[in-house]
Enzyme design. Structure first.
Site, PDB file in Angstrom:
ATOM      1  N   LYS A   8       0.845  -1.203   0.000  1.00  0.00           N
ATOM      2  CA  LYS A   8       0.000   0.000   0.000  1.00  0.00           C
ATOM      3  C   LYS A   8       0.878   1.249   0.000  1.00  0.00           C
ATOM      4  O   LYS A   8       0.629   2.192  -0.753  1.00  0.00           O
ATOM      5  CB  LYS A   8      -0.958  -0.032   1.202  1.00  0.00           C
ATOM      6  N   GLN A  63      -4.256  -1.802   9.632  1.00  0.00           N
ATOM      7  CA  GLN A  63      -4.199  -3.144   9.042  1.00  0.00           C
ATOM      8  C   GLN A  63      -4.763  -4.178  10.017  1.00  0.00           C
ATOM      9  O   GLN A  63      -4.327  -4.254  11.165  1.00  0.00           O
ATOM     10  CB  GLN A  63      -2.743  -3.470   8.663  1.00  0.00           C
ATOM     11  N   ASP A  77     -10.921   2.507   4.074  1.00  0.00           N
ATOM     12  CA  ASP A  77     -11.154   1.064   3.976  1.00  0.00           C
ATOM     13  C   ASP A  77     -12.652   0.769   3.900  1.00  0.00           C
ATOM     14  O   ASP A  77     -13.053  -0.350   3.585  1.00  0.00           O
ATOM     15  CB  ASP A  77     -10.566   0.346   5.209  1.00  0.00           C
TER      16      ASP A  77
END
Ligand code: NAD
Length: 293
Positions: free
Chosen positions: A52, A96, A119
């Site tokens: 990412k 994460q 997200d």
């Protein structure tokens, strides 16, 4: 059979964003900035976060990687998220997953301000998505929609079977495929570990999204001729012949399923690549929503 090439489509999305970011910079507007938080040193999480951050560099975004020890207290993590919420430089925040046991994932997701939740896991974004309102769509289902769109796959009236009901993949995917939209309008069956007759249901499916995390679970005898198969699974399976000591396996027994399909995603090079592209797209949207295009 045609391969749905996630790598290629993700590259097209990234190239497009790269141009848009250059234009923003040239116009003296804000450079998109993604902040990623990584807790502990789980191998797979390390790899995902590194990709990412690398993608941010590739397309010209600013990025910040914040690392915490596995033993970090929940309060410390939540405080850092609050700081990032308040930081006007930061447009997108991702933590994460999975997180160690002492930290509530729910609290973490709820603490990220919805406007920076790139997200797409915050209840406010999920609620809006369910109602078809503009919202950040969870990156993996969003990436799959971008892939279907790119290959102009007609979904209207099809029967889609989604295997797996997690909040980040299966459930949002099932909702998006059922929506009255160009990538929706399917009749959707959402399957999970308590589903009976899974094989029979899969055999009725025009589209199968396998998102259960069981390597090579979907076998050729479960798939009808001409089906479209989307493989979300990513599992590391020990393989001493590989340099890293493991191979990445999807949820689909690719070799035998692929010949029966009209379209199929490979692993790697399918959904995984699209997930990162979708995350970048959401981060760009964050800048547009806050500061205009
Ligand atoms: P999860 O463990 O949260 O959920 C798995 C789901 O599968 C559950 O709802 C469970 O009920 C269902 N399930 C388990 N066994 C089953 C069975 N035998 N029959 C039917 N359903 C069954 O997993 P997740 O976070 O949704 O991830 C699923 C997979 O996708 C994992 O391999 C994960 O690594 C991968 N993943 C990939 C990406 C990507 O970018 N490609 C992103 C997220 C997750």
């Amino acid at each position: 059979m045609q391969i749905l090439d996630g790598k290629l489509v993700a590259q097209a999305v990234k190239d497009d964003l790269k141009k848009k970011v250059a234009a923003l910079k040239q116009a003296g507007k804000k450079t998109p900035h993604l902040a990623a938080i990584l807790v502990g040193n789980n191998g797979a999480s390390e790899t995902y976060v590194a990709s990412k951050v690398k993608t941010c560099e590739e397309i010209g975004y600013a990025s910040t990687l914040i690392r915490f020890e596995e033993s970090v207290a929940e309060a410390t993590l939540l405080k850092k998220i609050q700081e990032l919420n308040d930081d006007t430089e930061v447009d997108g925040i991702l933590v994460q997953l999975p997180l160690p046991g002492q930290i509530s994932e729910e609290k973490v997701i709820n603490t990220i301000v919805a406007e920076k939740d790139v997200d797409g896991f915050h209840p406010s974004n999920i609620g809006k998505m369910v109602q078809g309102q503009p919202a950040y769509i969870p990156a993996t289902p969003y990436g799959i929609l971008l892939l279907l769109e790119h290959y102009k796959i007609e979904t209207k009236g099809k029967h889609a079977v989604v295997i797996g009901r997690s909040n980040i993949v299966g459930r949002p995917m099932s909702i998006l495929l059922s929506q009255n939209s160009s990538t929706g309008n399917c009749t959707v069956t959402l399957c999970h570990s308590y589903t009976k007759n899974l094989k029979e249901l899969c055999l009725q499916a025009d589209i199968i999204v396998a998102a259960l995390g069981k390597p090579e679970f979907l076998t050729a005898d479960m798939v009808k001729e001409g089906a479209i198969v989307i493989d979300v699974g990513i599992t590391r399976v020990e393989d001493k012949t590989k340099k890293k000591g493991y191979a990445i396996k999807g949820d689909v027994a690719y070799e035998t399923v692929a010949p029966k399909c009209s379209y199929i995603t490979p692993v790697p090079g399918g959904v995984g690549a699209m997930t990162i592209a979708a995350l970048m797209q959401n981060t760009y949207q964050s800048v547009l929503r806050q500061y205009g295009g």
